[in-house]
Design a protein around this motif. Structure first.
Motif, PDB file in Angstrom:
ATOM      1  N   THR A  18       0.903  -1.173   0.181  1.00 25.49           N
ATOM      2  CA  THR A  18       0.042   0.091   0.017  1.00 25.49           C
ATOM      3  C   THR A  18       0.958   1.300   0.074  1.00 25.49           C
ATOM      4  O   THR A  18       2.027   1.132   0.470  1.00 25.49           O
ATOM      5  N   TYR A  19       0.385   2.309  -0.486  1.00 30.86           N
ATOM      6  CA  TYR A  19       1.095   3.217  -0.490  1.00 30.86           C
ATOM      7  C   TYR A  19       0.416   4.758   0.301  1.00 30.86           C
ATOM      8  O   TYR A  19      -0.879   4.663   0.076  1.00 30.86           O
ATOM      9  N   ARG A  20       1.130   5.822   0.610  1.00 33.12           N
ATOM     10  CA  ARG A  20       0.592   6.736   1.170  1.00 33.12           C
ATOM     11  C   ARG A  20       1.378   8.007   1.179  1.00 33.12           C
ATOM     12  O   ARG A  20       2.547   7.916   1.131  1.00 33.12           O
ATOM     13  N   CYS A  48       4.132   0.550   2.320  1.00 35.17           N
ATOM     14  CA  CYS A  48       3.769  -0.303   3.379  1.00 35.17           C
ATOM     15  C   CYS A  48       3.754  -1.864   2.668  1.00 35.17           C
ATOM     16  O   CYS A  48       3.043  -2.120   2.026  1.00 35.17           O
ATOM     17  N   ALA A  49       4.946  -2.564   2.710  1.00 38.39           N
ATOM     18  CA  ALA A  49       5.239  -3.843   2.025  1.00 38.39           C
ATOM     19  C   ALA A  49       4.789  -4.996   3.264  1.00 38.39           C
ATOM     20  O   ALA A  49       5.315  -4.904   4.207  1.00 38.39           O
ATOM     21  N   ARG A  55       3.481  -9.423   9.563  1.00 35.41           N
ATOM     22  CA  ARG A  55       4.578  -8.647   9.447  1.00 35.41           C
ATOM     23  C   ARG A  55       4.698  -7.846   8.223  1.00 35.41           C
ATOM     24  O   ARG A  55       4.533  -8.295   7.147  1.00 35.41           O
ATOM     25  N   ARG A  56       5.020  -6.473   8.278  1.00 36.93           N
ATOM     26  CA  ARG A  56       5.022  -5.678   7.381  1.00 36.93           C
ATOM     27  C   ARG A  56       6.293  -4.487   7.592  1.00 36.93           C
ATOM     28  O   ARG A  56       6.829  -4.416   8.772  1.00 36.93           O
ATOM     29  N   THR A  57       6.905  -3.941   6.686  1.00 40.33           N
ATOM     30  CA  THR A  57       7.748  -3.260   6.806  1.00 40.33           C
ATOM     31  C   THR A  57       7.559  -1.537   5.939  1.00 40.33           C
ATOM     32  O   THR A  57       6.703  -1.960   5.086  1.00 40.33           O
ATOM     33  N   VAL A  74       2.229   1.751  -8.080  1.00 47.27           N
ATOM     34  CA  VAL A  74       1.038   2.402  -7.257  1.00 47.27           C
ATOM     35  C   VAL A  74      -0.304   2.319  -7.949  1.00 47.27           C
ATOM     36  O   VAL A  74      -1.258   2.180  -7.120  1.00 47.27           O
ATOM     37  N   LEU A  75      -0.287   2.641  -9.089  1.00 50.66           N
ATOM     38  CA  LEU A  75      -1.734   2.651  -9.735  1.00 50.66           C
ATOM     39  C   LEU A  75      -2.199   1.427 -10.048  1.00 50.66           C
ATOM     40  O   LEU A  75      -3.323   1.092 -10.252  1.00 50.66           O
ATOM     41  N   ALA A  76      -1.454   0.103  -9.802  1.00 48.77           N
ATOM     42  CA  ALA A  76      -2.193  -1.106  -9.998  1.00 48.77           C
ATOM     43  C   ALA A  76      -2.767  -1.449  -8.727  1.00 48.77           C
ATOM     44  O   ALA A  76      -3.762  -2.196  -8.812  1.00 48.77           O
ATOM     45  N   VAL A  77      -2.500  -0.654  -7.608  1.00 53.67           N
ATOM     46  CA  VAL A  77      -3.256  -0.907  -6.333  1.00 53.67           C
ATOM     47  C   VAL A  77      -4.571   0.213  -6.188  1.00 53.67           C
ATOM     48  O   VAL A  77      -5.413  -0.191  -5.735  1.00 53.67           O
TER      49      VAL A  77
END
Length: 110
Positions: A18-20, A48-49, A55-57, A74-77
């Motif tokens: 996810t992206y922000r 956010c991978a 668990r994420r990073t 980004v646009l794929a999500v």
């Protein structure tokens, strides 16, 4: 006979990152592409991978390092740049600038 490792492999499904859009709260974060420090107050993209179950990073990109491959991810999500979440602390003009950079980077690739 299945082992604990086999059961774990069967239950884990990959989740997209996810992206922000946000402002850097400190000057300690480093851009994942150019490896430069992101100055305090500068606009950045948080990634956010999801590494494995539970668990994420969080990875960072400065807003100047938006290339076609990253913009496509980004646009794929989110399908459209306007749907990428942004912090309330970012101004509308800055949000628009970064979202426009994402859109134009993808159109340059095609």
């Amino acid at each position: 006979m299945s082992t604990a490792c086999d059961r774990l492999k069967m239950t884990f499904t990959a989740r997209p990152s996810t992206y922000r859009l946000s402002k850097a709260p400190t000057a300690r974060g480093c851009c994942r592409k150019c490896r430069n420090l992101i100055p305090k107050g500068a606009t950045r993209v948080e990634i956010c991978a999801f590494v494995r179950p539970g668990r994420r990073t969080v990875l960072l990109r400065c807003s100047d390092c938006i290339d076609p491959a990253f913009a496509s991810a980004v646009l794929a999500v989110y399908k459209r740049a306007e749907r990428v979440p942004a912090d309330a602390t970012l101004g509308e003009a800055e949000e628009w600038r970064v979202r426009e950079a994402i859109t134009t980077a993808v159109s340059k690739q095609q």
